[in-house]
Write a protein that holds these residues in place. Structure first.
Motif, PDB file in Angstrom:
ATOM      1  N   MET A   1       0.741  -1.225  -0.199  1.00  0.00           N
ATOM      2  CA  MET A   1      -0.280  -0.532   0.143  1.00  0.00           C
ATOM      3  C   MET A   1       1.244   1.125   0.055  1.00  0.00           C
ATOM      4  O   MET A   1       0.573   2.490  -0.493  1.00  0.00           O
ATOM      5  CB  MET A   1      -0.843   0.042   1.046  1.00  0.00           C
ATOM      6  N   GLY A   2       2.214   1.134   0.954  1.00  0.00           N
ATOM      7  CA  GLY A   2       3.151   2.516   0.235  1.00  0.00           C
ATOM      8  C   GLY A   2       3.647   2.602  -1.095  1.00  0.00           C
ATOM      9  O   GLY A   2       3.876   3.949  -0.758  1.00  0.00           O
ATOM     10  N   GLN A   3       3.259   2.276  -1.924  1.00  0.00           N
ATOM     11  CA  GLN A   3       3.854   2.502  -3.381  1.00  0.00           C
ATOM     12  C   GLN A   3       2.227   3.257  -3.807  1.00  0.00           C
ATOM     13  O   GLN A   3       3.174   4.239  -4.295  1.00  0.00           O
ATOM     14  CB  GLN A   3       3.672   1.534  -3.844  1.00  0.00           C
ATOM     15  N   VAL A   4       1.444   4.055  -2.754  1.00  0.00           N
ATOM     16  CA  VAL A   4       0.535   4.110  -3.821  1.00  0.00           C
ATOM     17  C   VAL A   4       1.258   5.919  -2.855  1.00  0.00           C
ATOM     18  O   VAL A   4       0.329   6.099  -1.345  1.00  0.00           O
ATOM     19  CB  VAL A   4      -0.634   3.696  -3.631  1.00  0.00           C
TER      20      VAL A   4
ATOM     21  N   PHE B   1      10.827   4.165   8.225  1.00  0.00           N
ATOM     22  CA  PHE B   1      10.841   3.580   6.601  1.00  0.00           C
ATOM     23  C   PHE B   1      10.799   4.621   6.280  1.00  0.00           C
ATOM     24  O   PHE B   1      11.427   4.883   5.359  1.00  0.00           O
ATOM     25  CB  PHE B   1       9.455   2.482   6.489  1.00  0.00           C
ATOM     26  N   ARG B   2       9.705   5.664   5.900  1.00  0.00           N
ATOM     27  CA  ARG B   2       9.844   6.834   4.659  1.00  0.00           C
ATOM     28  C   ARG B   2      11.363   7.176   5.082  1.00  0.00           C
ATOM     29  O   ARG B   2      11.732   7.908   3.919  1.00  0.00           O
ATOM     30  CB  ARG B   2       8.936   7.007   5.312  1.00  0.00           C
ATOM     31  N   GLU B   3      11.609   7.061   5.703  1.00  0.00           N
ATOM     32  CA  GLU B   3      13.001   8.020   5.817  1.00  0.00           C
ATOM     33  C   GLU B   3      14.580   6.818   5.850  1.00  0.00           C
ATOM     34  O   GLU B   3      15.067   7.945   5.991  1.00  0.00           O
ATOM     35  CB  GLU B   3      13.266   8.768   7.386  1.00  0.00           C
ATOM     36  N   LEU B   4      13.991   5.623   5.315  1.00  0.00           N
ATOM     37  CA  LEU B   4      15.626   5.014   5.893  1.00  0.00           C
ATOM     38  C   LEU B   4      16.026   5.428   4.319  1.00  0.00           C
ATOM     39  O   LEU B   4      15.388   5.710   3.193  1.00  0.00           O
ATOM     40  CB  LEU B   4      14.945   3.301   5.448  1.00  0.00           C
TER      41      LEU B   4
END
Length: 125
Positions: free
Chosen positions: A55-58, A70-73
């Motif tokens: 879902m994070g691909q959207v 994770f977004r900041e990885l």
């Protein structure tokens, strides 16, 4: 070690023993559900389920389904993925490679193999 995607950058299959021998150690992400993870997981693993990765691909969902860590990885950070039987982790690996992560490993055999080998785990008390 076996490549699991056909793109220029590929995820690499590694055994649990090979994972433990890697230095520096990649971030180990358990892609099972939060419930599965809570019953026991590889020592040092963090949880981010496969559905959340998908879902994070959207772009408009990313902020709500992916944790800030994770977004900041950094895309250069090595990541290893594990699930129960190595069915979900290759799917997650393919997604992370497509998202631009440079070094992605899939732990073959999953947690079943990890437990079979009596490798370090964290379980609820």
């Amino acid at each position: 070690m076996v490549d699991v995607t056909a793109s220029t950058t590929r995820a690499t299959d590694i055994s649990p023993q090979e994972f433990l021998e890697l230095s520096p150690k990649p971030l180990l992400i358990d892609v099972r559900s939060e419930l599965e993870y809570s019953f026991g997981h590889a020592a040092g693993a963090v949880n981010l389920s496969l559905p959340r990765i998908m879902m994070g691909q959207v772009s408009f969902l990313r902020r709500w389904v992916l944790p800030e860590w994770f977004r900041e990885l950094p895309r250069e950070r090595a990541i290893a993925l594990i699930c129960l039987t190595a069915h979900r982790s290759p799917m997650a690996a393919t997604q992370l490679v497509a998202q631009g992560y440079h070094t992605v490993y899939n732990v073959t055999g999953g947690m079943r193999e990890w437990w079979k080998l009596s490798l370090p785990t964290h379980s609820p008390s």
